[in-house]
Write an enzyme that holds these catalytic residues in place. Structure first.
Site, PDB file in Angstrom:
ATOM      1  N   SER A 176       2.866   8.420   4.504  1.00  0.00           N
ATOM      2  CA  SER A 176       4.160   7.602   4.175  1.00  0.00           C
ATOM      3  C   SER A 176       5.186   8.761   4.007  1.00  0.00           C
ATOM      4  O   SER A 176       5.398   9.805   5.059  1.00  0.00           O
ATOM      5  CB  SER A 176       4.085   6.753   2.863  1.00  0.00           C
ATOM      6  N   ASP A 233      -1.585   4.268  -1.823  1.00  0.00           N
ATOM      7  CA  ASP A 233      -2.053   3.605  -0.649  1.00  0.00           C
ATOM      8  C   ASP A 233      -3.276   4.674   0.014  1.00  0.00           C
ATOM      9  O   ASP A 233      -2.967   5.619   0.470  1.00  0.00           O
ATOM     10  CB  ASP A 233      -0.896   3.396   0.393  1.00  0.00           C
ATOM     11  N   HIS A 260       3.897   4.582   7.019  1.00  0.00           N
ATOM     12  CA  HIS A 260       4.973   3.535   6.475  1.00  0.00           C
ATOM     13  C   HIS A 260       6.251   3.499   6.952  1.00  0.00           C
ATOM     14  O   HIS A 260       6.845   4.579   6.914  1.00  0.00           O
ATOM     15  CB  HIS A 260       4.938   3.844   4.870  1.00  0.00           C
TER      16      HIS A 260
END
Length: 348
Positions: free
Chosen positions: A162, A285, A189
């Site tokens: 991310s 995550d 992401h």
């Protein structure tokens, strides 16, 4: 520091940042040239950078901004147009940590303020987290090579990332040996509109054919597959083949796409014969999927705190005792090459 050629935007951002008592503005600049000059004497932890400005422009100035004494994290504020995506992803590949869309007039809402401040706080916390001399020792204590003794030779490499992950990903892929032909899955992401540009960027950076995952697509050796922005990339087995499955069910992390479902699906489809890598990113995550993959006999690597823009995702995996290796992206690339070609002692 806020760098934008629009006085209105600089004023709005300044007001938003100053609404948080934990944050302080050390300066604003209407051009990249002025920003570089100011940062030489007034170091910043975070720079909000507009890319499209008269003169040098944000993209050309980025290396110089990153090299200023404070070693600032750069948050690119950009449009979501095709051109905006090209420039923004180029900046992220060069070392900018994160991006935030620039809203249209009237779009500077309370929700936007919350999102902006959250990103600034996360990026600004890096110096505090990595400034300690004990950081390296702490990271090494988190590494659990023994947790991967059951590890089996992987069929697939799966990467989750991310904030700060695009720069790290480029460094890691660049050190993969040519004999590493395992398929590589990437969940990064990003807004949906950025994914086609990101796929081209990855292909150009590492010289491996790159696809945007679609339902039923065959996962092939020597190729990279990227999760689409609108769904999770899962893996299912059909005979001797591994196929992509796109799923939009809510993930525990709240991310779409999410790393957790990708890793969890590999635990089942590959019976643990997979290597997961968690790169820089905010939040947690990946930790739930990593736990399932390791339990099935898979291996997890994590980026170290020193090289991460935000040690959230890799830190969560490391602190859970799931990482067999915690290292910089180039070192991770070398280890992946070795892991992919090794004949493991157990269950090989």
């Amino acid at each position: 520091m806020i760098v934008d050629d629009s006085l209105t935007v600089r004023t709005i951002f300044k007001r938003m940042v100053e609404s948080d008592p934990a944050l302080a503005i050390i300066g604003t600049a209407s051009s990249a040239e002025r920003a570089i000059a100011q940062l030489a004497s007034e170091p910043a932890d975070v720079v909000l950078l507009d890319l499209e400005m008269p003169g040098m422009g944000g993209l050309d100035a980025l290396p110089a901004i990153l090299a200023t004494p404070g070693g600032p994290q750069v948050l690119v504020v950009s449009s979501l147009t095709v051109d905006g995506a090209e420039h923004t992803l180029a900046a992220l590949q060069m070392g900018a940590a994160d991006t935030l869309r620039k809203p249209r007039p009237g779009g500077f809402t309370e929700d936007y303020r919350t999102q902006l401040l959250g990103k600034i706080r996360a990026l600004g916390a890096r110096n505090a987290e990595t400034g300690s001399a004990a950081t390296g020792l702490a990271e090494r204590s988190f590494a659990r090579p023994a947790a991967n003794l059951r590890a089996r030779r992987p069929e697939v490499i799966a990467v989750g990332a991310s904030t700060g992950g695009i720069h790290a990903l480029g460094q890691m892929l660049g050190t993969l040996g040519h004999d590493c032909i395992l398929p590589i899955l990437i969940t990064q992401h990003l807004p949906t509109s950025f994914i086609p540009v990101f796929a081209r960027q990855v292909e150009n950076a590492c010289g491996r054919p790159t696809d945007i995952a679609a339902d039923g697509m065959v996962i092939q050796p020597g190729r990279i597959m990227i999760a689409p922005g609108h769904g999770h990339l899962l893996v299912r087995r059909s005979g001797d083949r591994l196929l992509a499955r796109i799923c939009q069910e809510p993930a525990p992390s709240g991310c779409l796409p999410s790393v957790d479902p990708m890793l969890a699906s590999l635990a089942l489809a590959c019976d643990g014969r997979a290597l997961g890598v968690i790169l820089s990113g905010m939040g947690r995550d990946g930790v739930l999927g990593a736990k399932e993959l390791v339990s099935a006999g898979g291996t997890i690597y994590a980026q170290d705190a020193e090289s991460s823009a935000v040690w959230g995702m890799p830190g969560a995996v490391a602190k859970a005792g799931l990482a067999g290796l915690i290292a910089s992206p180039p070192r991770l690339g070398e280890a992946i090459t070795a892991q992919a070609s090794a004949v493991l002692l157990r269950h090989g």
